[in-house]
Design a protein around this motif. Structure first.
Motif, short mmCIF file in Angstrom:
data_model
loop_
_atom_site.label_atom_id
_atom_site.label_comp_id
_atom_site.label_asym_id
_atom_site.label_seq_id
_atom_site.Cartn_x
_atom_site.Cartn_y
_atom_site.Cartn_z
N ILE A 74 0.85 -1.20 0.00
CA ILE A 74 0.00 0.00 0.00
C ILE A 74 0.88 1.26 0.00
N ALA A 75 1.90 1.26 0.83
CA ALA A 75 2.78 2.43 0.94
C ALA A 75 3.50 2.71 -0.39
N ILE A 76 3.89 1.64 -1.09
CA ILE A 76 4.53 1.80 -2.40
C ILE A 76 3.54 2.47 -3.36
N SER A 77 2.28 1.98 -3.37
CA SER A 77 1.27 2.58 -4.25
C SER A 77 1.16 4.07 -4.00
N GLU A 78 1.15 4.47 -2.74
CA GLU A 78 0.99 5.89 -2.40
C GLU A 78 2.17 6.72 -2.92
N ALA A 79 3.39 6.22 -2.67
CA ALA A 79 4.58 6.97 -3.08
C ALA A 79 4.68 7.05 -4.61
N VAL A 80 4.34 5.95 -5.29
CA VAL A 80 4.39 5.93 -6.76
C VAL A 80 3.35 6.89 -7.33
N GLU A 81 2.16 6.88 -6.74
CA GLU A 81 1.08 7.76 -7.22
C GLU A 81 1.52 9.23 -7.17
N VAL A 82 2.14 9.63 -6.08
CA VAL A 82 2.55 11.03 -5.94
C VAL A 82 3.70 11.37 -6.89
N ALA A 83 4.66 10.45 -7.03
CA ALA A 83 5.81 10.71 -7.92
C ALA A 83 5.35 10.84 -9.37
N ALA A 84 4.36 10.03 -9.75
CA ALA A 84 3.90 10.02 -11.15
C ALA A 84 3.22 11.33 -11.53
N GLN A 85 2.77 12.11 -10.56
CA GLN A 85 2.02 13.34 -10.84
C GLN A 85 2.90 14.54 -11.14
N ARG A 86 4.19 14.47 -10.80
CA ARG A 86 5.02 15.67 -10.94
C ARG A 86 6.30 15.42 -11.72
#
Ligand SMILES: *Cc1c(COP(=O)(O)O)cnc(C)c1O
Length: 455
Positions: free
Chosen positions: A210-222
Motif C-alpha cells: 500500500i505504501a509503495i502505491s501511495e509513493a508511486v502515485e505522488v511521484a507520477a504526478q510531478r
C-alpha cells in the motif's frame, strides 16, 4: 585461530577493501531473467516506461548486462563515511556454542541509518540529483529505508517524502524522528493524501504494498519528483554488492580461502543479493563452493511457499508486472517485528537465481529468531535488528550441527542492521509476550488468488 579478546575481532580495514565497481550478476547467469511486463499491455516494458519514476542512469543499471559498473567518485566519497564496513569473526559466540565452525558476520549497522540501506540510497539520490530531480517519494516498512533515503537526500539537497507502513509508524516513533532529523517528511500509510491510501480505512495497519502505491502515485504526478525503492529491483541489488565484494577481500585477508555457507535474511532480497552475488560469481567460476541460503520469516514466506508468477510490486497494481516468488500483491503479512521482511514478493533476480537452483531457502519463526538474537547480543555485544536475526538463527543452528559432526565449516552472514530502535521487540520477547504467527494454507490460497493470470 584461537579465541582472542574483543579488540582483535575486527580485521584491519583499509580503503583498498572498498570496491570501486558494483557487480552485476546478470551476464554470469546461465539464463537471462524474465523481463518485467507493462501492467496494461502485458508486453515487456522498455526504458521509457520507467522514465516517469526513475532517472535514466538507474534505468540503464536496471537493464544492464555489463558485469561491472563503476561507482561514481561522489558516491565513493560518501561511502567512505562508513565503508568498508567491518567483517567480524564471532569468536565469543563460537565459544559459547562450543562449535568448531568459524562464523563471520559483515556488520552493516555502522552506517548512518544503522543498516545496509544507505549503500543504495546514496547512489539513487546521486543519479536523481544529477538528472535535476528535486524531490523523491518512497515507502518505508520498519523505517530503515526512509531513514537511509532522507540521509542521502540531505547530502544532495533533495526533498524526501516518506509513506511509513501504519503499524510501524505507530510502533516505532523514533524511526520517524530519525527520518525527520535527516530532513525528510513522514506520512502514516494508508494516508488520506492519495487515492491508493484512501481505498483503505485510516486506522488500517498498512503494508509495504500500500505504501509503495501511495509513493508511486505522488511521484507520477510531478515532473520534478521521482520515486525510489529500497529493495527488490536489479539496480538496488547491484548497489548492495559492495557488501559481498568487501567480505571476499576481508576473508582473504583473514586467511580464509574457502567458505561453506553464506546465509542472509530476505525481505525484498537486497542485503541477501548484495552479500551473496559476489560469492555466487566465485562459485560459478569454480573457485569456491559454498551453499547460499536465504532465510525468510515464517509469516511472509515468499520463496518457500509463494508461487513463481508475474505479479505487481504494489497493492494497487501501479508497478510493472515482475516475475517473482510472490504471496499475492494484496497479501498483508502479520505485523511481526522484522518489519523489513514483511513484503509479499521476492526480488525478481533472487527469484530467478533460486529457480536456477543456485541457492536454497528456509523460513524461521520470530521467537526462534529472538532467541538467537539474545544469544548473539550476550556474546558479541551487538543488538541485531530483527531482520538479520533470521540469518543468525540459522547460522547458530548450523554451527551447533558442526559440533555434532566435528566439521570446521566457515559460515558467513550479513548482520545488516542494529536493533537499537527495535527495543520494543526485545522488550516483548524478554517479557514472554512475543508470539509466532505462521501463515495458514487457506490465507495463502486466498492471497494467491489475486495474482494476475499471466505466464
Ligand atoms: C530493509 C531491511 C531488510 C529487508 O530488505 P532486504 O531488501 O531483503 O535486505 C533487512 N534488514 C534490515 C536491517 C533492513 O533495514
Amino acid at each position: 585461530m584461537a579465541s582472542s579478546p574483543v579488540k582483535q575481532h575486527k580485521f584491519l580495514l583499509d580503503e583498498s577493501e572498498m570496491p570501486t565497481r558494483w557487480y552485476n550478476i546478470v551476464p554470469d547467469l546461465p539464463a537471462p531473467p524474465p523481463p518485467p511486463l507493462h501492467p496494461g499491455t502485458h508486453q515487456p516494458i522498455g526504458p521509457e516506461d520507467l522514465a516517469g519514476l526513475f532517472p535514466m542512469d538507474l534505468i540503464a543499471q536496471e537493464v544492464s548486462t555489463e558485469r561491472y559498473i563503476d561507482i561514481p567518485e561522489e558516491v565513493q566519497e560518501v561511502y567512505r563515511l562508513w565503508r568498508p564496513s567491518p567483517l567480524y569473526r564471532a569468536h565469543s559466540l563460537e565459544k559459547a556454542l562450543g562449535t568448531p565452525a568459524r562464523i563471520y558476520y559483515k556488520y552493516e549497522g555502522v552506517s548512518p541509518a544503522g543498516s545496509h540501506k544507505p549503500n543504495t540510497a546514496v547512489p539513487q539520490v546521486f543519479y536523481n540529483a544529477r538528472a535535476g530531480v528535486k524531490k523523491l517519494t518512497t515507502e518505508t516498512g520498519a523505517g530503515q529505508w526512509g531513514t537511509a533515503l532522507a540521509f542521502a537526500c540531505s547530502l544532495f539537497d533533495l526533498e524526501c517524502e516518506v509513506w511509513q507502513v501504519g503499524g510501524s509508524y505507530d510502533a516505532k516513533p523514533y524511526r520517524r524522528t530519525l527520518i525527520e532529523t535527516f530532513g525528510g517528511t513522514v506520512h502514516r500509510s494508508p494516508s488520506r493524501l492519495t487515492e491508493a491510501g484512501r481505498a483503505f480505512p485510516e486506522d488500517h495497519t498498512g503494508s509495504l504494498g500500500i505504501a509503495i502505491s501511495e509513493a508511486v502515485e505522488v511521484a507520477a504526478q510531478r515532473e520534478d519528483t521521482k520515486y525510489a525503492l529500497g529493495s527488490v529491483l536489479n539496480h538496488v541489488l547491484l548497489h548492495q554488492t559492495v557488501i559481498g565484494e568487501e567480505a571476499l577481500l576481508q576473508l582473504a585477508k583473514a586467511g580464509e580461502t574457502d567458505v561453506d555457507l553464506v546465509i542472509g535474511c530476505t525481505g525484498g532480497g537486497s542485503n541477501f543479493g548484495g552479500l551473496c552475488f559476489p560469492f555466487l560469481r566465485e562459485k560459478m567460476a569454480g573457485r569456491i563452493n559454498p551453499e547460499i541460503r536465504a532465510v525468510e520469516p515464517a509469516s511472509a514466506p515468499s520463496l518457500t511457499r509463494g508461487e513463481y508468477r508475474y505479479d505487481f510490486g504494489d497493492t494497487a497494481g501501479l508497478t510493472p508486472l515482475m516475475k517473482m516468488h510472490t504471496l499475492g500483491h494484496d497479501f498483508v503479512p502479520d505485523p511481526i517485528h522484522a518489519g523489513g521482511l514483511r513484503y509479499h514478493g521476492m526480488a525478481p533476480l533472487i527469484s530467478h537465481v533460486y529457480e536456477l537452483g543456485l541457492m536454497t531457502a528456509t523460513s524461521v519463526d520470530q521467537t526462534a529468531c529472538f532467541d538467537a538474537a539474545v544469544r548473539f547480543a550476550r556474546t558479541e555485544g551487538i543488538v541485531p535488528a530483527p531482520e538479520p536475526t533470521h540469518a543468525l538463527a540459522v547460522a547458530i543452528q548450523e554451527a551447533l550441527a558442526c559440533k555434532e559432526t566435528g566439521e570446521e565449516k566457515v559460515i558467513v552472514t550479513a548482520l545488516c542492521g542494529h536493533g537499537l530502535l527495535d527495543l520494543a521487540a526485545y522488550e516483548a520477547f524478554l517479557a514472554g509476550r512475543m508470539t509466532d504467527s505462521g501463515l495458514s494454507e487457506e490465507d495463502l490460497r486466498t492471497a494467491l488468488a489475486a495474482v494476475p493470470a499471466i505466464g
